[in-house]
Design a protein around this motif. Sequence first.
Motif, PDB file in Angstrom:
ATOM      1  N   ARG A 206       0.850  -1.222   0.297  1.00  0.00           N
ATOM      2  CA  ARG A 206      -0.201   0.161   0.029  1.00  0.00           C
ATOM      3  C   ARG A 206       0.881   1.062  -0.244  1.00  0.00           C
ATOM      4  O   ARG A 206       0.533   2.013  -0.457  1.00  0.00           O
ATOM      5  N   TRP A 207       2.011   0.958   1.293  1.00  0.00           N
ATOM      6  CA  TRP A 207       3.172   2.552   1.212  1.00  0.00           C
ATOM      7  C   TRP A 207       3.830   2.584  -0.136  1.00  0.00           C
ATOM      8  O   TRP A 207       3.662   3.225  -0.668  1.00  0.00           O
ATOM      9  N   LEU A 208       3.799   1.491  -1.189  1.00  0.00           N
ATOM     10  CA  LEU A 208       4.196   2.052  -2.697  1.00  0.00           C
ATOM     11  C   LEU A 208       3.663   2.142  -3.810  1.00  0.00           C
ATOM     12  O   LEU A 208       4.163   2.964  -4.335  1.00  0.00           O
ATOM     13  N   ALA A 209       2.076   1.680  -3.586  1.00  0.00           N
ATOM     14  CA  ALA A 209       1.479   2.175  -4.319  1.00  0.00           C
ATOM     15  C   ALA A 209       1.152   3.354  -4.005  1.00  0.00           C
ATOM     16  O   ALA A 209       1.384   4.309  -4.887  1.00  0.00           O
ATOM     17  N   TYR A 210       1.327   4.299  -2.553  1.00  0.00           N
ATOM     18  CA  TYR A 210       0.729   5.513  -2.527  1.00  0.00           C
ATOM     19  C   TYR A 210       2.015   6.735  -3.010  1.00  0.00           C
ATOM     20  O   TYR A 210       1.850   7.129  -3.692  1.00  0.00           O
ATOM     21  N   TYR A 211       3.163   5.565  -2.801  1.00  0.00           N
ATOM     22  CA  TYR A 211       4.470   6.535  -3.198  1.00  0.00           C
ATOM     23  C   TYR A 211       4.812   6.782  -4.537  1.00  0.00           C
ATOM     24  O   TYR A 211       5.060   8.291  -4.728  1.00  0.00           O
ATOM     25  N   ASN A 212       3.971   5.843  -5.410  1.00  0.00           N
ATOM     26  CA  ASN A 212       4.472   5.700  -7.121  1.00  0.00           C
ATOM     27  C   ASN A 212       3.255   6.417  -7.642  1.00  0.00           C
ATOM     28  O   ASN A 212       3.656   6.674  -8.574  1.00  0.00           O
ATOM     29  N   ARG A 213       2.387   6.388  -6.833  1.00  0.00           N
ATOM     30  CA  ARG A 213       1.093   7.224  -7.812  1.00  0.00           C
ATOM     31  C   ARG A 213       0.680   8.386  -7.871  1.00  0.00           C
ATOM     32  O   ARG A 213       0.113   9.345  -8.408  1.00  0.00           O
ATOM     33  N   ARG A 214       0.847   8.119  -5.485  1.00  0.00           N
ATOM     34  CA  ARG A 214       0.344   9.584  -5.639  1.00  0.00           C
ATOM     35  C   ARG A 214       0.614  10.867  -4.547  1.00  0.00           C
ATOM     36  O   ARG A 214       0.434  12.192  -5.136  1.00  0.00           O
ATOM     37  N   ARG A 215       2.580  10.371  -4.860  1.00  0.00           N
ATOM     38  CA  ARG A 215       2.944  11.291  -3.696  1.00  0.00           C
ATOM     39  C   ARG A 215       3.719  12.533  -4.520  1.00  0.00           C
ATOM     40  O   ARG A 215       3.974  11.680  -5.824  1.00  0.00           O
ATOM     41  N   ARG A 216       3.486  13.553  -4.659  1.00  0.00           N
ATOM     42  CA  ARG A 216       4.649  14.754  -5.129  1.00  0.00           C
ATOM     43  C   ARG A 216       5.531  13.920  -5.196  1.00  0.00           C
ATOM     44  O   ARG A 216       6.309  14.253  -4.114  1.00  0.00           O
ATOM     45  N   HIS A 217       6.866  14.920  -6.115  1.00  0.00           N
ATOM     46  CA  HIS A 217       8.058  14.988  -5.931  1.00  0.00           C
ATOM     47  C   HIS A 217       8.709  15.896  -6.502  1.00  0.00           C
ATOM     48  O   HIS A 217       7.595  16.524  -7.606  1.00  0.00           O
ATOM     49  N   SER A 218       9.432  17.003  -6.019  1.00  0.00           N
ATOM     50  CA  SER A 218      10.443  17.891  -5.989  1.00  0.00           C
ATOM     51  C   SER A 218      10.817  17.629  -7.616  1.00  0.00           C
ATOM     52  O   SER A 218      11.155  18.670  -7.816  1.00  0.00           O
ATOM     53  N   ALA A 219      11.808  16.511  -7.843  1.00  0.00           N
ATOM     54  CA  ALA A 219      12.078  16.263  -8.993  1.00  0.00           C
ATOM     55  C   ALA A 219      11.565  16.627  -9.954  1.00  0.00           C
ATOM     56  O   ALA A 219      11.364  16.784 -11.178  1.00  0.00           O
ATOM     57  N   LEU A 220      10.059  16.028 -10.463  1.00  0.00           N
ATOM     58  CA  LEU A 220       9.378  16.141 -11.173  1.00  0.00           C
ATOM     59  C   LEU A 220       8.550  17.336 -11.663  1.00  0.00           C
ATOM     60  O   LEU A 220       6.926  17.255 -11.749  1.00  0.00           O
ATOM     61  N   GLY A 221       8.597  18.205 -10.398  1.00  0.00           N
ATOM     62  CA  GLY A 221       8.143  19.723 -10.751  1.00  0.00           C
ATOM     63  C   GLY A 221       6.829  19.353  -9.591  1.00  0.00           C
ATOM     64  O   GLY A 221       5.728  20.105 -10.195  1.00  0.00           O
ATOM     65  N   TYR A 222       6.901  18.971  -8.577  1.00  0.00           N
ATOM     66  CA  TYR A 222       5.702  18.662  -8.262  1.00  0.00           C
ATOM     67  C   TYR A 222       4.161  18.137  -8.800  1.00  0.00           C
ATOM     68  O   TYR A 222       3.312  18.639  -8.398  1.00  0.00           O
ATOM     69  N   LEU A 223       5.155  17.445  -9.362  1.00  0.00           N
ATOM     70  CA  LEU A 223       3.447  16.364  -9.471  1.00  0.00           C
ATOM     71  C   LEU A 223       3.716  14.992  -9.483  1.00  0.00           C
ATOM     72  O   LEU A 223       5.040  14.566  -8.841  1.00  0.00           O
ATOM     73  N   THR A 224       3.023  13.744  -9.199  1.00  0.00           N
ATOM     74  CA  THR A 224       2.594  12.523  -9.198  1.00  0.00           C
ATOM     75  C   THR A 224       3.885  12.160 -10.686  1.00  0.00           C
ATOM     76  O   THR A 224       3.851  12.346 -11.613  1.00  0.00           O
ATOM     77  N   PRO A 225       4.402  10.549 -10.185  1.00  0.00           N
ATOM     78  CA  PRO A 225       4.777   9.996 -11.184  1.00  0.00           C
ATOM     79  C   PRO A 225       4.512   9.535 -12.322  1.00  0.00           C
ATOM     80  O   PRO A 225       3.900   9.718 -13.437  1.00  0.00           O
ATOM     81  N   ALA A 226       2.756   9.664 -11.991  1.00  0.00           N
ATOM     82  CA  ALA A 226       1.625   9.034 -12.546  1.00  0.00           C
ATOM     83  C   ALA A 226       1.046  10.859 -13.487  1.00  0.00           C
ATOM     84  O   ALA A 226       0.660  10.494 -14.953  1.00  0.00           O
ATOM     85  N   GLU A 227       0.895  11.142 -12.712  1.00  0.00           N
ATOM     86  CA  GLU A 227       0.596  12.751 -13.838  1.00  0.00           C
ATOM     87  C   GLU A 227       1.707  13.634 -15.303  1.00  0.00           C
ATOM     88  O   GLU A 227       1.825  13.748 -16.242  1.00  0.00           O
ATOM     89  N   PHE A 228       3.597  13.056 -14.346  1.00  0.00           N
ATOM     90  CA  PHE A 228       4.283  13.418 -15.247  1.00  0.00           C
ATOM     91  C   PHE A 228       4.113  12.650 -16.278  1.00  0.00           C
ATOM     92  O   PHE A 228       4.328  12.875 -17.245  1.00  0.00           O
ATOM     93  N   GLU A 229       4.639  11.266 -16.062  1.00  0.00           N
ATOM     94  CA  GLU A 229       4.070  10.776 -17.662  1.00  0.00           C
ATOM     95  C   GLU A 229       2.993  10.483 -18.405  1.00  0.00           C
ATOM     96  O   GLU A 229       3.813  10.933 -19.862  1.00  0.00           O
ATOM     97  N   GLN A 230       1.959  11.163 -18.277  1.00  0.00           N
ATOM     98  CA  GLN A 230       1.256  11.506 -18.851  1.00  0.00           C
ATOM     99  C   GLN A 230       1.288  12.532 -19.495  1.00  0.00           C
ATOM    100  O   GLN A 230       1.623  12.889 -20.917  1.00  0.00           O
ATOM    101  N   GLN A 231       1.930  13.808 -18.966  1.00  0.00           N
ATOM    102  CA  GLN A 231       2.155  15.338 -19.392  1.00  0.00           C
ATOM    103  C   GLN A 231       2.868  14.807 -20.361  1.00  0.00           C
ATOM    104  O   GLN A 231       3.478  15.002 -21.283  1.00  0.00           O
TER     105      GLN A 231
END
Length: 78
Positions: A42-67
């Motif tokens: 569950r934590w990994l799913a949160y970390y990889n899908r919903r947590r915002r990352h500063s290295a990605l411009g504060y987007l989630t990895p899913a949002e960054f990939e879609q962009q």
Amino acid sequence: MGRIGSSYDNALAESFFQGLKPELLHARHFTSKAQTRLELFRWLAYYNRRRRHSALGYLTPAEFEQQLIASHTLSLVA
């Protein structure tokens, strides 16, 4: 990974566990191995899908990939 003795040797793993330990493991007691695995998943799913990352411009990895996909598709069309 870097060479043995390099400062980059374990940087990725250390960064991962730096987030995992305080957010999931500290002050928690798991009753079984199955419960521990479920909570880790569950934590990994949160970390990889919903947590915002500063290295990605504060987007989630899913949002960054879609962009990234959208911008690549637009460049192919143009």
